[in-house]
Motif scaffolding. Structure first.
Motif, PDB file in Angstrom:
ATOM      1  N   UNK A  73     -21.829  16.367   4.957  1.00  0.00           N
ATOM      2  CA  UNK A  73     -20.600  15.696   4.518  1.00  0.00           C
ATOM      3  C   UNK A  73     -19.930  16.489   3.399  1.00  0.00           C
ATOM      4  N   UNK A  74     -18.608  16.596   3.459  1.00  0.00           N
ATOM      5  CA  UNK A  74     -17.874  17.353   2.441  1.00  0.00           C
ATOM      6  C   UNK A  74     -16.918  16.424   1.700  1.00  0.00           C
ATOM      7  N   UNK A  75     -17.076  16.380   0.377  1.00  0.00           N
ATOM      8  CA  UNK A  75     -16.195  15.581  -0.488  1.00  0.00           C
ATOM      9  C   UNK A  75     -15.340  16.545  -1.307  1.00  0.00           C
ATOM     10  N   UNK A  76     -14.112  16.126  -1.628  1.00  0.00           N
ATOM     11  CA  UNK A  76     -13.201  17.006  -2.359  1.00  0.00           C
ATOM     12  C   UNK A  76     -12.933  16.494  -3.774  1.00  0.00           C
ATOM     13  N   UNK A  77     -12.742  17.429  -4.695  1.00  0.00           N
ATOM     14  CA  UNK A  77     -12.517  17.076  -6.097  1.00  0.00           C
ATOM     15  C   UNK A  77     -11.073  16.725  -6.423  1.00  0.00           C
ATOM     16  N   UNK A  78     -10.413  15.963  -5.534  1.00  0.00           N
ATOM     17  CA  UNK A  78      -9.059  15.490  -5.849  1.00  0.00           C
ATOM     18  C   UNK A  78      -9.199  14.254  -6.737  1.00  0.00           C
ATOM     19  N   UNK A  79      -9.241  14.469  -8.055  1.00  0.00           N
ATOM     20  CA  UNK A  79      -9.564  13.361  -8.968  1.00  0.00           C
ATOM     21  C   UNK A  79      -8.481  12.281  -9.000  1.00  0.00           C
ATOM     22  N   UNK A  80      -7.229  12.662  -8.677  1.00  0.00           N
ATOM     23  CA  UNK A  80      -6.156  11.658  -8.774  1.00  0.00           C
ATOM     24  C   UNK A  80      -6.249  10.607  -7.662  1.00  0.00           C
ATOM     25  N   UNK A  81      -7.029  10.897  -6.630  1.00  0.00           N
ATOM     26  CA  UNK A  81      -7.244   9.893  -5.578  1.00  0.00           C
ATOM     27  C   UNK A  81      -7.955   8.659  -6.130  1.00  0.00           C
ATOM     28  N   UNK A  82      -8.707   8.836  -7.228  1.00  0.00           N
ATOM     29  CA  UNK A  82      -9.451   7.701  -7.799  1.00  0.00           C
ATOM     30  C   UNK A  82      -8.932   7.325  -9.192  1.00  0.00           C
ATOM     31  N   UNK A  83      -7.808   7.928  -9.621  1.00  0.00           N
ATOM     32  CA  UNK A  83      -7.255   7.636 -10.949  1.00  0.00           C
ATOM     33  C   UNK A  83      -6.649   6.242 -11.003  1.00  0.00           C
ATOM     34  N   UNK A  84      -6.800   5.584 -12.157  1.00  0.00           N
ATOM     35  CA  UNK A  84      -6.250   4.222 -12.314  1.00  0.00           C
ATOM     36  C   UNK A  84      -4.729   4.228 -12.195  1.00  0.00           C
ATOM     37  N   UNK A  85      -4.067   5.244 -12.775  1.00  0.00           N
ATOM     38  CA  UNK A  85      -2.595   5.220 -12.790  1.00  0.00           C
ATOM     39  C   UNK A  85      -2.037   5.294 -11.383  1.00  0.00           C
ATOM     40  N   UNK A  86      -2.676   6.103 -10.502  1.00  0.00           N
ATOM     41  CA  UNK A  86      -2.141   6.235  -9.140  1.00  0.00           C
ATOM     42  C   UNK A  86      -2.475   4.982  -8.325  1.00  0.00           C
ATOM     43  N   UNK A  87      -3.670   4.412  -8.555  1.00  0.00           N
ATOM     44  CA  UNK A  87      -4.041   3.163  -7.863  1.00  0.00           C
ATOM     45  C   UNK A  87      -3.066   2.037  -8.238  1.00  0.00           C
ATOM     46  N   UNK A  88      -2.776   1.919  -9.548  1.00  0.00           N
ATOM     47  CA  UNK A  88      -1.878   0.844 -10.019  1.00  0.00           C
ATOM     48  C   UNK A  88      -0.449   1.025  -9.481  1.00  0.00           C
ATOM     49  N   UNK A  89       0.043   2.270  -9.472  1.00  0.00           N
ATOM     50  CA  UNK A  89       1.404   2.529  -8.977  1.00  0.00           C
ATOM     51  C   UNK A  89       1.508   2.197  -7.491  1.00  0.00           C
ATOM     52  N   UNK A  90       0.480   2.592  -6.721  1.00  0.00           N
ATOM     53  CA  UNK A  90       0.499   2.304  -5.274  1.00  0.00           C
ATOM     54  C   UNK A  90       0.448   0.796  -5.021  1.00  0.00           C
ATOM     55  N   UNK A  91      -0.422   0.103  -5.783  1.00  0.00           N
ATOM     56  CA  UNK A  91      -0.551  -1.353  -5.608  1.00  0.00           C
ATOM     57  C   UNK A  91       0.767  -2.070  -5.917  1.00  0.00           C
ATOM     58  N   UNK A  92       1.417  -1.669  -7.037  1.00  0.00           N
ATOM     59  CA  UNK A  92       2.673  -2.314  -7.430  1.00  0.00           C
ATOM     60  C   UNK A  92       3.738  -2.078  -6.362  1.00  0.00           C
ATOM     61  N   UNK A  93       3.842  -0.829  -5.904  1.00  0.00           N
ATOM     62  CA  UNK A  93       4.882  -0.483  -4.919  1.00  0.00           C
ATOM     63  C   UNK A  93       4.665  -1.216  -3.595  1.00  0.00           C
ATOM     64  N   UNK A  94       3.388  -1.331  -3.182  1.00  0.00           N
ATOM     65  CA  UNK A  94       3.168  -1.981  -1.885  1.00  0.00           C
ATOM     66  C   UNK A  94       3.385  -3.498  -1.967  1.00  0.00           C
ATOM     67  N   UNK A  95       3.268  -4.054  -3.166  1.00  0.00           N
ATOM     68  CA  UNK A  95       3.505  -5.500  -3.336  1.00  0.00           C
ATOM     69  C   UNK A  95       4.996  -5.815  -3.506  1.00  0.00           C
ATOM     70  N   UNK A  96       5.804  -4.775  -3.760  1.00  0.00           N
ATOM     71  CA  UNK A  96       7.245  -4.983  -3.984  1.00  0.00           C
ATOM     72  C   UNK A  96       8.051  -4.127  -3.017  1.00  0.00           C
ATOM     73  N   UNK A  97       8.542  -4.764  -1.975  1.00  0.00           N
ATOM     74  CA  UNK A  97       9.269  -4.031  -0.919  1.00  0.00           C
ATOM     75  C   UNK A  97      10.506  -3.334  -1.482  1.00  0.00           C
ATOM     76  N   UNK A  98      10.842  -2.196  -0.855  1.00  0.00           N
ATOM     77  CA  UNK A  98      12.066  -1.480  -1.221  1.00  0.00           C
ATOM     78  C   UNK A  98      11.937  -0.621  -2.471  1.00  0.00           C
ATOM     79  N   UNK A  99      10.715  -0.503  -2.992  1.00  0.00           N
ATOM     80  CA  UNK A  99      10.528   0.336  -4.191  1.00  0.00           C
ATOM     81  C   UNK A  99      10.182   1.761  -3.776  1.00  0.00           C
ATOM     82  N   UNK A 100      10.256   2.642  -4.748  1.00  0.00           N
ATOM     83  CA  UNK A 100      10.020   4.058  -4.492  1.00  0.00           C
ATOM     84  C   UNK A 100       9.085   4.599  -5.580  1.00  0.00           C
ATOM     85  N   UNK A 101       8.126   5.451  -5.188  1.00  0.00           N
ATOM     86  CA  UNK A 101       7.152   5.984  -6.152  1.00  0.00           C
ATOM     87  C   UNK A 101       7.388   7.469  -6.389  1.00  0.00           C
TER      88      UNK A 101
END
Length: 377
Positions: free
Chosen positions: A153-181
């Protein structure tokens, strides 16, 4: 700590032996930072660093190069205090006796394909590969196929995939239609031809394959972006800056010192994601959510305020390191912890990018670079 009483499940997890490939110079290299996190007994990573392979500083040419005396000091301490064994070649690492083996490869991108093949040759059960993985899509695909054949198995060091700021931005945008990230990524290089020329030469694969690869990985992982799904890409000419500068070798390099662009996909509900990267913009990253008219609704930053204590602790424990190590400390800890748990339990590592994501991300980077350069000429 290794010697306290531990439960059976933890026993299985601490049976994960780590080979770090590419330690580099203390205070400056990501490989060395991986080592310090694994050796910090407060960190509950459940993996044991047993071997370090350092091809450069342990070579004849590297022994007298800048950073070599600091590396020698680190080696001496790691051997005496932690019993870690050092080698100049992956092939010299002894075979696995019991438990599972994880290799963490944190070397120059151009050296990765050969080091990867060597890690498969010493019986690694899994490999954690730093971004972008390889210099080209073709090489990364070869690596992907050779690992698949051996069921590694190969895992990648893309740390922003697990960052709080990106998780929070994605969650907010998906809960609010018509927004842009828009995902902003800043580095703190000095805005001078010397500093940027050195940066362009050291990261010769270019901004999209290096600095902004993290944001492209977010686009691929969470926004269904691939070469096939991209309808259009538009550079922000006002924000962006493309330069041709000489590096320390005297050779000239053309790259972006600042770049902002919007990708629109062909998917049914038109998805549009913007990415902005500035090599001289500071050391934070931002997830900005706006409404259709472009009015800011919310912004989340890295470092996350919740992580300030962990970051301060890292600064105290290891003074003098590159500033971005401290900022990314919680994410890199989370990545290794999730990978170690996935290997121990046979489960999946939540949010962690796989080599399949890395291949598509690199394809997107190779596809976008000439298009964006063309738009900014």
């Amino acid at each position: 700590a290794h010697n306290r009483y531990i439960s059976n499940e933890e026993e299985t997890m601490s049976n994960l032996s780590v080979v770090l490939v590419g330690c580099g110079a203390p205070l400056r290299s990501m490989g060395w930072y991986h080592a310090t996190q694994l050796l910090n007994e407060k960190n509950d990573i459940c993996a044991r660093l047993d071997f370090i392979v350092e091809p450069w500083f342990m070579s004849d040419a590297g022994k007298s190069s800048p950073g070599s005396s600091e590396f020698a000091e680190f080696q001496k301490e790691a051997e005496a205090k932690h019993g870690i064994k050092f080698f100049s070649k992956v092939e010299d690492v002894p075979p696995v006796v019991e438990g599972k083996r994880l290799a963490i490869i944190s070397a120059r991108t151009s050296d990765n394909p050969a080091l990867f093949a060597s890690c498969l040759g010493i019986g690694c059960h899994a490999i954690f590969l730093e971004k972008p993985g390889a210099p080209s899509v073709a090489e990364l695909k070869n690596m992907q196929e050779s690992a698949k054949k051996l069921n590694v198995e190969i895992f990648m060091g893309f740390n922003k995939n697990v960052s709080k700021y990106s998780e929070k931005a994605r969650e907010y945008a998906s809960a609010n239609a018509g927004t842009k990230v828009t995902f902003y990524h800043n580095n703190n290089y000095e805005d001078s031809p010397e500093s940027l020329g050195e940066c362009f030469e050291r990261n010769a694969e270019g901004m999209l394959k290096n600095m902004a690869i993290h944001e492209l990985a977010l686009a691929v992982s969470f926004y269904n972006v691939s070469v096939e799904t991209i309808a259009s890409v538009e550079a922000d000419r006002e924000y962006s800056r493309m330069q041709t500068l000489p590096g320390p070798s005297g050779k000239e390099f053309t790259d972006f010192s600042k770049l902002k662009f919007t990708i629109t996909t062909k998917s049914g509900d038109e998805v549009s994601i913007s990415i902005a990267a500035d090599r001289c913009g500071g050391d934070d990253s931002i997830g900005l959510v706006t409404d259709k008219a472009g009015k800011e609704l919310v912004r989340y930053t890295m470092p996350d305020p919740e992580d300030s204590a962990a970051i301060e602790d890292a600064e105290k424990r290891i003074p003098g390191a590159m500033p971005y190590f401290y900022v990314q400390d919680p994410d890199y800890f989370k990545l290794k912890q999730r990978v170690a748990q996935a290997i121990a339990t046979g489960g999946s590592a939540e949010g962690v990018a796989t080599i399949d994501v890395a291949v598509e991300t690199l394809r997107v980077a190779e596809y976008l670079t000439p298009t964006l350069m063309g738009q900014l000429k």
